[in-house]
Design an enzyme around this catalytic site. Structure first.
Site, mmCIF file in Angstrom:
data_model
loop_
_atom_site.group_PDB
_atom_site.id
_atom_site.type_symbol
_atom_site.label_atom_id
_atom_site.label_comp_id
_atom_site.label_asym_id
_atom_site.label_seq_id
_atom_site.Cartn_x
_atom_site.Cartn_y
_atom_site.Cartn_z
ATOM 1 N N HIS A 193 45.759 35.334 42.531
ATOM 2 C CA HIS A 193 46.773 34.528 43.347
ATOM 3 C C HIS A 193 48.110 34.091 42.209
ATOM 4 O O HIS A 193 49.006 33.828 42.884
ATOM 5 C CB HIS A 193 46.076 33.231 43.828
ATOM 6 C CG HIS A 193 46.210 32.205 43.394
ATOM 7 N ND1 HIS A 193 44.801 31.773 42.858
ATOM 8 C CD2 HIS A 193 46.895 31.284 42.850
ATOM 9 C CE1 HIS A 193 44.725 30.514 42.369
ATOM 10 N NE2 HIS A 193 46.155 30.087 42.363
ATOM 11 N N ASP A 220 39.251 36.187 43.569
ATOM 12 C CA ASP A 220 40.596 35.731 43.049
ATOM 13 C C ASP A 220 40.522 35.959 41.541
ATOM 14 O O ASP A 220 41.198 34.895 40.777
ATOM 15 C CB ASP A 220 40.718 34.416 43.335
ATOM 16 C CG ASP A 220 42.201 33.976 43.286
ATOM 17 O OD1 ASP A 220 42.792 34.518 43.244
ATOM 18 O OD2 ASP A 220 42.252 32.572 43.320
ATOM 19 N N GLY A 243 49.588 25.064 38.676
ATOM 20 C CA GLY A 243 49.930 25.748 37.334
ATOM 21 C C GLY A 243 48.506 25.711 36.749
ATOM 22 O O GLY A 243 48.697 26.532 35.414
ATOM 23 N N ASN A 244 47.570 24.849 36.651
ATOM 24 C CA ASN A 244 46.255 25.197 35.999
ATOM 25 C C ASN A 244 45.518 26.421 36.501
ATOM 26 O O ASN A 244 44.607 26.941 35.825
ATOM 27 C CB ASN A 244 45.453 23.997 36.153
ATOM 28 C CG ASN A 244 45.541 22.976 35.160
ATOM 29 O OD1 ASN A 244 46.120 21.817 35.706
ATOM 30 N ND2 ASN A 244 45.207 22.958 33.843
ATOM 31 N N SER A 245 45.894 27.005 37.858
ATOM 32 C CA SER A 245 45.055 28.275 38.377
ATOM 33 C C SER A 245 45.079 29.138 36.928
ATOM 34 O O SER A 245 46.268 29.777 36.524
ATOM 35 C CB SER A 245 45.812 28.796 39.385
ATOM 36 O OG SER A 245 45.493 27.895 40.442
ATOM 37 N N GLY A 298 23.478 47.681 51.592
ATOM 38 C CA GLY A 298 23.729 48.332 52.861
ATOM 39 C C GLY A 298 23.021 47.738 54.116
ATOM 40 O O GLY A 298 22.273 48.365 55.003
ATOM 41 N N VAL A 299 23.202 46.205 54.138
ATOM 42 C CA VAL A 299 22.487 45.713 55.244
ATOM 43 C C VAL A 299 23.521 44.693 55.966
ATOM 44 O O VAL A 299 24.185 44.268 55.144
ATOM 45 C CB VAL A 299 21.145 45.063 55.013
ATOM 46 C CG1 VAL A 299 20.131 46.125 54.492
ATOM 47 C CG2 VAL A 299 21.283 44.198 53.775
ATOM 48 N N ILE A 350 23.612 40.887 57.409
ATOM 49 C CA ILE A 350 22.567 39.698 57.325
ATOM 50 C C ILE A 350 23.287 38.395 58.141
ATOM 51 O O ILE A 350 24.278 38.394 58.514
ATOM 52 C CB ILE A 350 22.255 39.460 55.860
ATOM 53 C CG1 ILE A 350 23.618 39.138 55.214
ATOM 54 C CG2 ILE A 350 21.342 40.589 55.315
ATOM 55 C CD1 ILE A 350 23.445 38.457 53.693
#
Length: 506
Positions: A120, A150, A222-224, A280-281, A283
């Site tokens: 992001h 992310d 801003g820490n992201s 491939g299930v 759930i």
């Protein structure tokens, strides 16, 4: 004489008081123990060796303005005419594109110039610039992104090898361990904050693989994309999100653990994309009622509600109704554990899957496919979820001039009947669905509480297939005679999406 004696006694008492107050003699009061400050004495040396590897990321994006607001008018010949024309109009008289800037953080994971950050932070950016602690700046290109976690990987071209930081093992971190965050809060530049790990395995509904580390180390806007370090200087998390009504830190921040992120960054570096394992299930959670209906001693695992056609287990190795409790040596405590451990596994790897089937534990060997391929080939019925379109499904079709199903019976507050061609047309049910159609649901009934609606189809009762209303009634009656409190049913919606539901026996 008496006065002299009193004087001597007074002097002796005074001397004793002074002696006690100074701590002299055998009756001295113990000195107060020194109180040590909480936390590490200092992280200055640790921070000094890491600051050069943490970067600030500046992005810009050109956004075409669709603002329809009228342009301010100025008198003809006004000295401000040119200013207004340049500011509000382009050369062709149209609104000018606007440049949107944003700031974030990142860190160098390879001296050759690979930089990790959040998706992001750079999403939609037309221009990405990396600012280093020494004041230098480099243009960056996007190597790859993974929106599901992310995360994103950038590449710069440095003239000399960059200072990089190593990944640590986030699985060894415990609640209460000290951690340090470095980032670019509010665009101020490299800032260091210290705190502890407040919790692990947090699910904040950010994506399908949520397993966040929660910390009270101050994390702000801003820490992201910045790193969360252990006290060895190893990255054990990527700071991603905060909970805050004001946008500032209130001591609740979340980091993507390196047990999940490290492999993703390696895949982005090597392939420019992710390559996740795929079982491939479809759930769903194992609730207390479902566990009781299946005869399980504890509520755990992931209940298989469907098998994707053409997927890795479309060979009977895993079946609808199985409960997966262990995958490749890792316990599946709850449903959300399974997608994460499967995705972390290499494509093509053969793994052991422990499951419960018919009340018995068994182990099957599975060779994983690739999730990205599975997402491309999945049909709409496979991708549908029990909660999709509930508003539409909750509204019964107009049946005034259409034929109703035959052999209508009533059970558990539901009207049920034969799923013939008339019923399929009435409720718009796809041909692939087999079972007994639900024609009506009594308001306030146990079935209504479970979200069952007219047009749903009962496929199984007590893990046994049903094709007639009489079979449904007899199975329910049998379970009631066994003093069962709930009936476990597999129900399909009109598009073919399956789910297990427990309905209380009144």
């Amino acid at each position: 004489m008496a006065l002299k004696t009193r004087s001597n006694v007074a002097h002796a008492a005074l001397a004793l008081a002074v002696s006690l107050s100074l701590g002299a003699g055998p009756l001295a009061v113990p000195a107060r123990a020194e109180v040590k400050p909480a936390g590490p004495e200092s992280v200055a040396d640790l921070a000094e060796g890491l600051l050069d590897a943490v970067v600030n990321i500046s992005t810009s994006q050109n956004v075409k303005s669709d603002d329809k607001a009228p342009i301010p008018q100025v008198p003809e010949g006004s000295p401000f005419q040119d200013f207004f024309d340049d500011f509000f109009k382009g050369e062709d008289g149209s609104n000018q594109p606007q440049t949107v800037n944003s700031l974030g953080s990142g860190f160098v994971i390879d001296p050759k110039g690979f930089i990790a950050t959040n998706n992001h932070v750079i999403e939609g950016a037309d221009d990405i610039e990396v600012n280093f602690a020494n004041g230098s700046k480099l243009k960056a290109k996007l190597v790859g992104t993974d929106p599901k976690t992310d995360l994103a990987l950038l590449k710069v071209e440095p003239k000399a090898p960059l200072k990089a930081v190593p990944f640590g093992d986030s699985r060894t971190m415990r609640i209460g361990d000290w951690v340090m965050a470095i980032g670019n809060p509010f665009g101020l530049g490299g800032s260091v904050t210290v705190g502890i790990i407040s919790a692990r395995g947090r699910n904040i509904n950010a994506g399908p693989y949520d397993n966040f580390i929660q910390t009270d180390a101050a994390i702000n806007r801003g820490n992201s994309g910045g790193p969360l370090f252990n006290m060895k200087g190893e990255v054990i998390g990527i700071n991603t999100a905060i909970i805050s009504p004001s946008g500032g830190s209130i001591g609740i921040g979340f980091s993507v653990p390196t047990e999940l992120a490290e492999n993703i960054f390696l895949q982005l570096r090597d392939y420019g994309e992710t390559r996740r394992g795929w079982l491939g299930v479809r759930i769903q959670p194992v609730t207390d009622d479902i566990a009781e209906s299946l005869g399980m001693t504890e509520t755990k695992g992931a209940l298989v509600a469907g098998v994707i056609k053409g997927g890795p287990v479309d060979n009977g190795s895993i079946m609808t109704g199985d409960v997966i409790v262990r995958f490749d040596g890792k316990d599946v405590h709850e449903m959300r554990d399974l997608p994460r451990v499967v995705a972390e596994s290499p494509v093509g790897k053969a793994v052991d899957v422990v499951l419960l089937r018919g009340g018995k534990e068994m182990t099957v060997k599975i060779t994983l496919g690739r999730l990205e391929d599975g997402e491309k080939q999945a049909d709409p019925a496979d991708e549908a979820t029990p909660d999709e379109g509930t508003t539409e499904e909750g509204t019964a079709p107009d049946t005034e001039e259409q034929a109703l199903p035959k052999n209508i019976e009533t059970v558990l507050g539901m009207g049920i009947g034969e799923l013939d061609e008339d019923a399929r047309k009435t409720f718009n049910i796809v041909e692939s669905v087999k079972g007994v159609v639900i024609t009506e649901v009594a308001p306030g009934s146990a079935a209504a509480e479970r979200g069952i609606v007219p047009g749903d189809v009962i496929v199984e009762v007590g893990q046994e297939a049903v094709t007639t209303a009489e079979e449904v009634k007899s199975r329910v009656a049998k379970l009631k005679s066994e003093d069962r409190r709930n009936v476990l049913m597999m129900v399909s919606n009109r598009t073919g999406a399956l789910r297990y539901i427990t309905v209380r026996i009144d």
